[in-house]
Design a protein around this motif. Sequence first.
Motif, PDB file in Angstrom:
ATOM      1  N   GLN A   1       6.037  -5.751   0.345  1.00 11.21           N
ATOM      2  CA  GLN A   1       6.038  -7.197  -0.125  1.00 11.21           C
ATOM      3  C   GLN A   1       7.667  -7.829   0.358  1.00 11.21           C
ATOM      4  O   GLN A   1       7.496  -8.774   0.609  1.00 11.21           O
ATOM      5  N   ALA A   2       8.533  -7.201   0.035  1.00 16.24           N
ATOM      6  CA  ALA A   2       9.925  -7.824   0.533  1.00 16.24           C
ATOM      7  C   ALA A   2       9.728  -7.838   2.156  1.00 16.24           C
ATOM      8  O   ALA A   2      10.485  -9.261   2.457  1.00 16.24           O
ATOM      9  N   ARG A   3       9.330  -7.146   2.757  1.00 17.44           N
ATOM     10  CA  ARG A   3       9.373  -7.441   4.284  1.00 17.44           C
ATOM     11  C   ARG A   3       8.485  -8.596   4.541  1.00 17.44           C
ATOM     12  O   ARG A   3       8.686  -9.173   5.713  1.00 17.44           O
ATOM     13  N   HIS A   4       7.528  -9.068   3.807  1.00 20.50           N
ATOM     14  CA  HIS A   4       6.597 -10.111   3.847  1.00 20.50           C
ATOM     15  C   HIS A   4       6.996 -11.389   3.175  1.00 20.50           C
ATOM     16  O   HIS A   4       6.208 -12.295   3.167  1.00 20.50           O
ATOM     17  N   GLY A   5       8.379 -11.310   2.714  1.00 19.73           N
ATOM     18  CA  GLY A   5       8.657 -12.434   1.956  1.00 19.73           C
ATOM     19  C   GLY A   5       7.848 -12.692   0.547  1.00 19.73           C
ATOM     20  O   GLY A   5       7.960 -13.720   0.035  1.00 19.73           O
ATOM     21  N   MET A   6       7.406 -11.842   0.077  1.00 17.06           N
ATOM     22  CA  MET A   6       6.630 -12.003  -1.468  1.00 17.06           C
ATOM     23  C   MET A   6       7.411 -11.330  -2.481  1.00 17.06           C
ATOM     24  O   MET A   6       8.701 -11.063  -2.279  1.00 17.06           O
ATOM     25  N   VAL A   7       7.206 -11.816  -3.652  1.00 17.29           N
ATOM     26  CA  VAL A   7       7.864 -11.243  -4.952  1.00 17.29           C
ATOM     27  C   VAL A   7       7.658  -9.873  -4.833  1.00 17.29           C
ATOM     28  O   VAL A   7       6.311  -9.430  -4.869  1.00 17.29           O
ATOM     29  N   ALA A   8       8.641  -9.002  -4.954  1.00 19.18           N
ATOM     30  CA  ALA A   8       8.559  -7.511  -4.854  1.00 19.18           C
ATOM     31  C   ALA A   8       8.417  -6.978  -6.345  1.00 19.18           C
ATOM     32  O   ALA A   8       9.053  -6.486  -6.824  1.00 19.18           O
ATOM     33  N   ASP A   9       7.085  -7.113  -6.541  1.00 22.04           N
ATOM     34  CA  ASP A   9       6.597  -6.708  -7.915  1.00 22.04           C
ATOM     35  C   ASP A   9       5.913  -5.510  -8.132  1.00 22.04           C
ATOM     36  O   ASP A   9       5.651  -4.974  -9.130  1.00 22.04           O
ATOM     37  N   GLY A  10       5.820  -4.789  -7.186  1.00 13.89           N
ATOM     38  CA  GLY A  10       4.891  -3.663  -6.792  1.00 13.89           C
ATOM     39  C   GLY A  10       3.428  -3.579  -7.391  1.00 13.89           C
ATOM     40  O   GLY A  10       2.891  -2.552  -7.712  1.00 13.89           O
ATOM     41  N   VAL A  11       2.865  -4.839  -7.593  1.00 11.31           N
ATOM     42  CA  VAL A  11       1.594  -5.002  -8.134  1.00 11.31           C
ATOM     43  C   VAL A  11       0.648  -5.714  -6.763  1.00 11.31           C
ATOM     44  O   VAL A  11       0.951  -6.529  -6.089  1.00 11.31           O
ATOM     45  N   MET A  12      -0.370  -5.007  -6.561  1.00 11.85           N
ATOM     46  CA  MET A  12      -1.272  -5.307  -5.281  1.00 11.85           C
ATOM     47  C   MET A  12      -2.251  -6.228  -5.710  1.00 11.85           C
ATOM     48  O   MET A  12      -3.476  -5.938  -6.310  1.00 11.85           O
ATOM     49  N   GLY A  13      -2.120  -7.615  -5.754  1.00  8.41           N
ATOM     50  CA  GLY A  13      -2.865  -8.807  -5.911  1.00  8.41           C
ATOM     51  C   GLY A  13      -3.588  -9.238  -4.502  1.00  8.41           C
ATOM     52  O   GLY A  13      -3.472  -8.518  -3.427  1.00  8.41           O
ATOM     53  N   ASN A  14      -4.410 -10.150  -4.689  1.00 10.22           N
ATOM     54  CA  ASN A  14      -5.007 -10.524  -3.354  1.00 10.22           C
ATOM     55  C   ASN A  14      -4.084 -10.922  -2.370  1.00 10.22           C
ATOM     56  O   ASN A  14      -4.589 -10.494  -1.114  1.00 10.22           O
ATOM     57  N   TYR A  15      -3.116 -11.630  -2.515  1.00 14.65           N
ATOM     58  CA  TYR A  15      -2.174 -12.010  -1.262  1.00 14.65           C
ATOM     59  C   TYR A  15      -1.776 -10.662  -0.656  1.00 14.65           C
ATOM     60  O   TYR A  15      -1.609 -10.505   0.622  1.00 14.65           O
ATOM     61  N   THR A  16      -1.141  -9.858  -1.498  1.00 15.66           N
ATOM     62  CA  THR A  16      -0.603  -8.655  -1.102  1.00 15.66           C
ATOM     63  C   THR A  16      -1.832  -7.881  -0.306  1.00 15.66           C
ATOM     64  O   THR A  16      -1.419  -7.179   0.880  1.00 15.66           O
ATOM     65  N   LEU A  17      -2.910  -7.644  -0.652  1.00 18.22           N
ATOM     66  CA  LEU A  17      -3.943  -7.149  -0.129  1.00 18.22           C
ATOM     67  C   LEU A  17      -4.322  -7.773   1.029  1.00 18.22           C
ATOM     68  O   LEU A  17      -4.583  -6.897   2.063  1.00 18.22           O
ATOM     69  N   ALA A  18      -4.506  -8.890   1.052  1.00 17.27           N
ATOM     70  CA  ALA A  18      -4.608  -9.348   2.703  1.00 17.27           C
ATOM     71  C   ALA A  18      -3.692  -9.203   3.627  1.00 17.27           C
ATOM     72  O   ALA A  18      -3.980  -8.814   4.680  1.00 17.27           O
ATOM     73  N   ALA A  19      -2.480  -9.300   3.192  1.00 15.91           N
ATOM     74  CA  ALA A  19      -1.355  -9.105   4.050  1.00 15.91           C
ATOM     75  C   ALA A  19      -1.355  -7.441   4.401  1.00 15.91           C
ATOM     76  O   ALA A  19      -1.309  -7.164   5.622  1.00 15.91           O
ATOM     77  N   LEU A  20      -1.701  -6.507   3.562  1.00 16.98           N
ATOM     78  CA  LEU A  20      -1.822  -5.142   4.147  1.00 16.98           C
ATOM     79  C   LEU A  20      -3.128  -4.976   4.974  1.00 16.98           C
ATOM     80  O   LEU A  20      -2.995  -3.976   5.826  1.00 16.98           O
ATOM     81  N   ASN A  21      -4.105  -5.699   4.772  1.00 17.69           N
ATOM     82  CA  ASN A  21      -5.439  -5.423   5.610  1.00 17.69           C
ATOM     83  C   ASN A  21      -5.170  -6.519   7.032  1.00 17.69           C
ATOM     84  O   ASN A  21      -6.331  -6.271   7.867  1.00 17.69           O
TER      85      ASN A  21
END
Length: 424
Positions: free
Chosen positions: A146-166
């Motif tokens: 999350q930190a590498r992608h400029g997101m809040v590094a909260d350790g929770v995989m919501g939709n935005y994190t999931l989209a970036a992962l995929n």
Amino acid sequence: MTGFIKSNRRNVLKSAAALGTAAFLPSMAKAQSSIGDILQSPQRGNWDDQFDSAGSSNRAAVDSRLPILSPPTVSYVEAAIDNYRGIVSNGGWPLVNATQRLKVGVRDNSVRQLRQRLIISGDMARNSGESTTFDSFLDAGLKRFQARHGMVADGVMGNYTLAALNIDARTRLGQLETNLVRLRSMSGFLGDRFVMVNIPGTELEAVRNGRVERRHKTIVGRVDRETPVLSSKIHEVILNPYWTAPKSIIRKDIIPLMRKDPTYLTRNKIRLFDGSGQEVAPETVNWSTDEAVALRFRQDPGKINAMSSTKINFHNPHAVYMHDTPQQSLFGKFLRFESSGCVRIQDIRELSTWLLSSDSGYTRGQIEQIIKSGESTPIQMTTPVPVYFVYISAWSTGDRVVHFRDDIYNRDGVGELETAATAL
């Protein structure tokens, strides 16, 4: 930002649904995006899997004092491209087919997919196992991602994190290759001191002698009023500035507001002046037409001033500048594409001190005293400081940390690389 292309927005949601995320899409839809393949890439390379994910549970683990615009960054991106070519040639990484928000304690088959995904991208060590339980090791790895992608590094995989992962490995490789060209063009000597605003990263770097001394969050232009790429020199800092509204804002924003609320200008301490400098009463203007565009709209200094305490000037053909804002809460947002093209800077008084202390000898205390006085005070720079507005959506600053950001203005080559940020 209502100018979002609706067909792309539908594609974003369809993509997320296909990944099994419908269970939590509605509550987080405004903060999500999905990015399709953008470029085909060279097919071969060697992947070195010796990544160290220790201490990766916060933003500091991926930050660096190396400027984004520097020759070493170019070398690190070239190395990252070789590594990503290896990932692609080895089949990429798996999709994470999550049906719920993943966080510490959750047990689900998709946790194993997430673990494999983060191992391949180097966010977790190779010996991190295959458990289906979301443990503390996976929490650290996801925070690093999350930190590498400029997101809040909260350790929770919501939709935005999931989209970036995929986003698949070919897409990420394509981003790196596209941005390498940009970085190479800016890898020469940029000045002993310079300021860099990375538009898709919504961040400013203040650099001295090849080292980032300060970073500031920024707010940049929304998709229908883009912040331009430019090179210039900061020649002036104005404390307690007057704000003069650009004609585009007069036409698009102020005139419609005056039609709805005739007290708008008075309440916001905005005064009108004609071409000879004579003040014009708002009630004498026909707001049902565009005749007001010929007038000058000037807002007095003060807390409600659109630039608040500070304006930083540099010559450019786009009539943009950097400034403070009374809307400090906007800096707490993840997606900070809110302005009409100018760049708002968080904690701009510290940046002003950085600019002026070495140049004119102003201290932070003196700057605060001038602001407290309420008197508009232009300060000319003895030695102008170079400033660069750049568009870098993928880079690496060493330690095998590769950063990616959304292509908010769709400049990376293919229309699919758009984000839900445009829907805000």
